[in-house]
Write an enzyme that holds these catalytic residues in place. Structure first.
Site, PDB file in Angstrom:
ATOM      1  N   THR A  96      34.568   5.844  43.248  1.00  0.00           N
ATOM      2  CA  THR A  96      33.475   5.961  42.279  1.00  0.00           C
ATOM      3  C   THR A  96      32.167   5.770  43.031  1.00  0.00           C
ATOM      4  OG1 THR A  96      34.825   5.171  40.437  1.00  0.00           O
ATOM      5  CG2 THR A  96      32.435   4.997  40.197  1.00  0.00           C
ATOM      6  N   LYS A 171      32.552  10.379  35.567  1.00  0.00           N
ATOM      7  CA  LYS A 171      33.009   8.992  35.696  1.00  0.00           C
ATOM      8  C   LYS A 171      31.946   8.029  35.173  1.00  0.00           C
ATOM      9  CE  LYS A 171      35.618   5.510  36.770  1.00  0.00           C
ATOM     10  NZ  LYS A 171      36.182   5.213  38.100  1.00  0.00           N
ATOM     11  N   LYS A 239      29.147  -2.826  39.974  1.00  0.00           N
ATOM     12  CA  LYS A 239      28.788  -1.779  40.930  1.00  0.00           C
ATOM     13  C   LYS A 239      28.745  -0.413  40.253  1.00  0.00           C
ATOM     14  CE  LYS A 239      31.649   0.530  43.149  1.00  0.00           C
ATOM     15  NZ  LYS A 239      32.248   1.913  43.075  1.00  0.00           N
TER      16      LYS A 239
END
Length: 301
Positions: A96, A171, A239
């Protein structure tokens, strides 16, 4: 087809294992070499000392590492995999990351005649172990079709969204939705507990209707029991949401719920809960309701 897998973390370790079980000739690399050696004892395949060594002779290189700079390191660093690939090979990045790094790496790969797909996944550790991940792909349609047999080793839903970068943008959509589900579950469960409701009755009542979510069904019992030593960590979710916030800022898109969740995750990190499951933010709601809920908190300030 020979496949290299770079990064044997919580997700990558079982994903590489599924490739081996599916019959692919699999070579792995991990920064902690002991983890790679352990993988070779559990699965059929070889461990390489560098990303370049793992990628040598590979038709497809998959990776699942930490963040943008980790992707750059294992692909285009001094011992990076890209330089070891021949024209016609394909890189599939399951990390990601930002959409920008996907476009950046794709351009470098194109110069060498190497294909690139940004393919972040959803489904968590349980999905990786079961081989039931959702894979969101950005890249040329023909490139994605060539690697589809590889992705099918651990993905049950494989969707091409559009060109390179759109997998990562999707995502971000996924993580924004997850942020809302976690915040909603934490707030609702804390409300129910503070109101003195019988949660053995409340949960079946609300999880069978429109208010249900994966987090409510799968994490509510552990949130109630204050159990968080598993799952997708606070620091990793934080994150991911910072990537979402950076992209939203760049595009001028308001994301107030995501901003709130990232702030809560930062507070959870500051409390020392960074390695716990992201649902640990319910502790913040409990403390706001009752400072005595945490023995480390002085109610007098």
């Amino acid at each position: 087809m020979r496949v290299a897998f770079l990064g044997l973390g919580t997700m990558g370790y079982p994903m590489a294992g599924h490739l081996s079980r599916a019959g692919f000739e699999t070579s792995v690399f991990n920064r902690t070499a002991a983890t790679a050696r352990r993988w070779t004892r559990e699965f059929t395949g070889s461990a390489a000392p560098t990303p370049a060594a793992a990628a040598t002779g590979a038709d497809v290189v998959c990776l699942c590492v930490g963040a943008d700079d980790d992707v750059r390191e294992v692909l285009v660093g001094p011992q990076g995999a890209l330089a070891a690939l021949t024209a016609g090979a394909i890189i599939v990045d399951h990390t990601t990351t930002s959409a920008r790094v996907a476009v950046e790496i794709a351009a470098l790969a194109r110069e060498r005649g190497v294909g690139f797909v940004d393919a972040p996944v959803s489904g968590g550790q349980a999905g990786a172990q079961a081989g039931r991940l959702s894979v969101m792909c950005g890249g040329a349609a023909e490139t994605i079709e060539r690697v589809r047999p590889v992705l099918a080793a651990y993905g049950t839903t494989i969707t091409r969204i559009g060109p390179v970068g759109t997998g990562q943008l999707t995502k971000m959509v996924n993580q924004i939705l997850v942020a809302g589900a976690i915040e909603g579950a934490a707030e609702a469960l804390n409300f129910a507990m503070a109101a003195g409701l019988d949660l053995t009755r409340v949960l079946p009542a609300v999880s069978g209707g429109a208010a249900s979510s994966w987090y409510l069904v799968n994490r509510a019992p552990t949130m109630i029991r204050d159990e968080f030593d598993f799952g997708f960590a606070v620091d990793w979710m934080r994150k991911d949401l910072r990537i979402c916030l950076d992209e939203a800022t760049r595009r001028g898109i308001p994301v107030p719920l995501t901003t709130l969740t990232e702030s809560d995750l930062s507070d959870a990190h500051d409390r020392g809960d960074g390695r716990l499951d992201a649902t640990a933010i319910i502790r913040l709601r409990r403390l706001a309701t009752d400072p005595q809920a945490d023995p480390e908190v002085d109610p007098e300030g």
